[in-house]
Write a protein that holds these residues in place. Structure first.
Motif, PDB file in Angstrom:
ATOM      1  N   LYS A 217      25.118  10.273   6.409  1.00 40.02           N
ATOM      2  CA  LYS A 217      25.250   9.818   7.790  1.00 40.02           C
ATOM      3  C   LYS A 217      24.000  10.175   8.571  1.00 40.02           C
ATOM      4  CE  LYS A 217      30.311   9.972   8.208  1.00 40.02           C
ATOM      5  NZ  LYS A 217      30.515   8.563   8.597  1.00 40.02           N
ATOM      6  N   GLN A 218      23.825   9.520   9.700  1.00 37.03           N
ATOM      7  CA  GLN A 218      22.719   9.849  10.594  1.00 37.03           C
ATOM      8  C   GLN A 218      22.776  11.316  10.985  1.00 37.03           C
ATOM      9  OE1 GLN A 218      23.756   6.737  13.528  1.00 37.03           O
ATOM     10  NE2 GLN A 218      21.567   6.226  13.540  1.00 37.03           N
ATOM     11  N   LYS A 219      21.602  11.863  11.270  1.00 38.38           N
ATOM     12  CA  LYS A 219      21.529  13.246  11.726  1.00 38.38           C
ATOM     13  C   LYS A 219      20.791  13.322  13.061  1.00 38.38           C
ATOM     14  CE  LYS A 219      21.493  15.168   7.029  1.00 38.38           C
ATOM     15  NZ  LYS A 219      20.743  15.966   6.028  1.00 38.38           N
ATOM     16  N   GLY A 220      21.205  14.240  13.898  1.00 38.56           N
ATOM     17  CA  GLY A 220      20.512  14.485  15.160  1.00 38.56           C
ATOM     18  C   GLY A 220      20.646  13.374  16.176  1.00 38.56           C
ATOM     19  N   VAL A 221      21.762  12.645  16.150  1.00 36.29           N
ATOM     20  CA  VAL A 221      21.973  11.575  17.136  1.00 36.29           C
ATOM     21  C   VAL A 221      23.027  12.024  18.137  1.00 36.29           C
ATOM     22  CG1 VAL A 221      21.279   9.702  15.614  1.00 36.29           C
ATOM     23  CG2 VAL A 221      23.643  10.492  15.572  1.00 36.29           C
ATOM     24  N   PRO A 222      22.900  11.573  19.406  1.00 32.05           N
ATOM     25  CA  PRO A 222      23.826  12.027  20.455  1.00 32.05           C
ATOM     26  C   PRO A 222      25.190  11.334  20.405  1.00 32.05           C
ATOM     27  CG  PRO A 222      22.232  10.497  21.380  1.00 32.05           C
ATOM     28  CD  PRO A 222      21.830  10.731  19.949  1.00 32.05           C
ATOM     29  N   HIS A 223      25.363  10.400  19.484  1.00 25.40           N
ATOM     30  CA  HIS A 223      26.615   9.658  19.374  1.00 25.40           C
ATOM     31  C   HIS A 223      27.211   9.897  17.989  1.00 25.40           C
ATOM     32  CE1 HIS A 223      24.238   6.887  16.931  1.00 25.40           C
ATOM     33  NE2 HIS A 223      23.351   6.856  17.917  1.00 25.40           N
ATOM     34  N   ARG A 224      28.315   9.286  17.732  1.00 27.33           N
ATOM     35  CA  ARG A 224      28.965   9.432  16.427  1.00 27.33           C
ATOM     36  C   ARG A 224      28.030   8.935  15.324  1.00 27.33           C
ATOM     37  NH1 ARG A 224      34.722   6.639  14.620  1.00 27.33           N
ATOM     38  NH2 ARG A 224      34.804   7.530  12.499  1.00 27.33           N
ATOM     39  N   ALA A 225      27.786   9.787  14.356  1.00 31.33           N
ATOM     40  CA  ALA A 225      26.844   9.453  13.286  1.00 31.33           C
ATOM     41  C   ALA A 225      27.375   8.299  12.441  1.00 31.33           C
ATOM     42  CB  ALA A 225      26.586  10.669  12.411  1.00 31.33           C
ATOM     43  N   ALA A 226      26.497   7.321  12.173  1.00 36.17           N
ATOM     44  CA  ALA A 226      26.877   6.151  11.381  1.00 36.17           C
ATOM     45  C   ALA A 226      26.454   6.338   9.928  1.00 36.17           C
ATOM     46  CB  ALA A 226      26.215   4.903  11.958  1.00 36.17           C
ATOM     47  N   ASN A 227      27.114   5.614   9.031  1.00 37.81           N
ATOM     48  CA  ASN A 227      26.755   5.653   7.614  1.00 37.81           C
ATOM     49  C   ASN A 227      25.387   5.028   7.387  1.00 37.81           C
ATOM     50  OD1 ASN A 227      29.207   6.827   6.691  1.00 37.81           O
ATOM     51  ND2 ASN A 227      30.217   4.822   6.821  1.00 37.81           N
ATOM     52  N   LEU A 228      24.671   5.541   6.406  1.00 36.40           N
ATOM     53  CA  LEU A 228      23.353   5.029   6.050  1.00 36.40           C
ATOM     54  C   LEU A 228      23.442   4.189   4.780  1.00 36.40           C
ATOM     55  CD1 LEU A 228      21.199   8.220   6.707  1.00 36.40           C
ATOM     56  CD2 LEU A 228      21.231   6.139   8.090  1.00 36.40           C
ATOM     57  N   TYR A 229      22.634   3.127   4.754  1.00 40.68           N
ATOM     58  CA  TYR A 229      22.570   2.230   3.611  1.00 40.68           C
ATOM     59  C   TYR A 229      21.107   2.030   3.217  1.00 40.68           C
ATOM     60  CZ  TYR A 229      27.389   1.010   4.830  1.00 40.68           C
ATOM     61  OH  TYR A 229      28.734   1.069   5.103  1.00 40.68           O
ATOM     62  N   ARG A 230      20.924   1.471   2.046  1.00 44.58           N
ATOM     63  CA  ARG A 230      19.593   1.048   1.613  1.00 44.58           C
ATOM     64  C   ARG A 230      19.704  -0.340   0.992  1.00 44.58           C
ATOM     65  NH1 ARG A 230      19.074   1.298  -3.830  1.00 44.58           N
ATOM     66  NH2 ARG A 230      20.579   2.595  -4.968  1.00 44.58           N
ATOM     67  N   PHE A 231      18.605  -1.069   1.001  1.00 47.03           N
ATOM     68  CA  PHE A 231      18.581  -2.384   0.384  1.00 47.03           C
ATOM     69  C   PHE A 231      18.463  -2.213  -1.121  1.00 47.03           C
ATOM     70  CE2 PHE A 231      15.907  -6.001  -1.142  1.00 47.03           C
ATOM     71  CZ  PHE A 231      16.876  -6.980  -1.040  1.00 47.03           C
ATOM     72  N   ASP A 232      19.371  -2.808  -1.867  1.00 53.77           N
ATOM     73  CA  ASP A 232      19.396  -2.685  -3.324  1.00 53.77           C
ATOM     74  C   ASP A 232      18.593  -3.833  -3.927  1.00 53.77           C
ATOM     75  OD1 ASP A 232      19.972  -2.379  -6.013  1.00 53.77           O
ATOM     76  OD2 ASP A 232      22.068  -1.837  -5.666  1.00 53.77           O
ATOM     77  N   SER A 233      17.298  -3.601  -4.137  1.00 59.00           N
ATOM     78  CA  SER A 233      16.422  -4.655  -4.654  1.00 59.00           C
ATOM     79  C   SER A 233      16.797  -5.049  -6.087  1.00 59.00           C
ATOM     80  CB  SER A 233      14.963  -4.204  -4.595  1.00 59.00           C
ATOM     81  OG  SER A 233      14.778  -2.994  -5.305  1.00 59.00           O
TER      82      SER A 233
END
Length: 248
Positions: A217-233
């Motif tokens: 998840k996002q870190k150091g954000v003032p709101h609810r942390a969102a899930n992180l994704y990456r592009f699967d080439s």
């Protein structure tokens, strides 16, 4: 279905008090290169510009470019000019289009080959270099007056980018390696200059099976942390081999 908007009509501006071109001796006469560099900066689409301090464009903003040396490949010339004028290096530059309108340059016949690249603007600090007094990122929707036919080049590049991003996953080049779905949506909104419906956008993107969860998840954000994704080439290549067509 992707609809491409065109909100940037080209204009041709008159020239006055034009200085002579004075091409260096070791360059190809009448042939130049201009670089159109798109950058995403916190959800805004930006374009890299330089301000000339010599020649017929002195004091005006322009796309970073110049003349090609006699012993130079075209892409090498584009990369050299970009680094000399802005300090930016190691970009993958692709040829966009050749612009050769007879009156595109004052008092001379100069054909230019435009190259383009997509980057995350946040990763590049610009430094004014040879023959430039400034180098800056500008909001694509709020550009200053540009020299010659550079507004036409920008307009063509924007329409090209809007079409391409709908049919190829090139937009991921503008994002960090790990990104949120909101960042991905903001990217498409910035390029297409539209407001997208959040649930529909996410459903469409996830259905393509091109996003791999990072289990972070996002870190150091003032709101609810969102899930992180990456592009699967790798997944994109496998799907493409099976006939998959990226359509947004």
């Amino acid at each position: 279905m992707c609809t491409v908007a065109n909100n940037n009509p080209s204009t041709t501006r008159p020239h006055s008090r034009v200085e002579p071109l004075n091409e260096p001796d070791n360059v190809l006469p009448g042939l130049s290169i201009d670089n159109l560099i798109f950058g995403l900066d916190h959800g805004q689409l930006k374009i890299m510009l330089v301000k000339h301090n010599v020649g017929p464009g002195k004091g005006k903003w322009a796309l970073p470019g110049g003349f090609i040396k006699q012993n130079e490949n075209l892409r090498d010339a584009a990369a050299r000019l970009l680094e000399e004028l802005t300090g930016v290096r190691d970009l993958y530059l692709e040829q966009l289009k050749t612009f050769g309108r007879v009156d595109r340059f004052p008092n001379e016949r100069v054909v230019t080959i435009a190259y383009y690249a997509l980057v995350s603007a946040e990763n590049y600090t610009l430094v004014a270099g040879r023959n430039t007094s400034d180098a800056m990122w500008f909001d694509a929707k709020d550009l200053p007056e540009l020299i010659y036919d550079h507004s036409e080049i920008v307009d063509h590049g924007l329409n090209f980018l809007r079409h391409k991003v709908c049919h190829e996953p090139i937009g991921f080049n503008l994002l960090p390696e790990k990104f949120t779905l909101l960042q991905l949506q903001e990217l498409y909104e910035a390029i297409l200059d539209v407001k997208l419906d959040k649930p529909n956008f996410r459903r469409k993107m996830m259905k393509m099976n091109l996003l791999a969860p990072c289990n972070e998840k996002q870190k150091g954000v003032p709101h609810r942390a969102a899930n992180l994704y990456r592009f699967d080439s790798a997944a994109y290549e496998r799907l493409t081999d099976k006939g998959f067509s990226f359509e947004f």
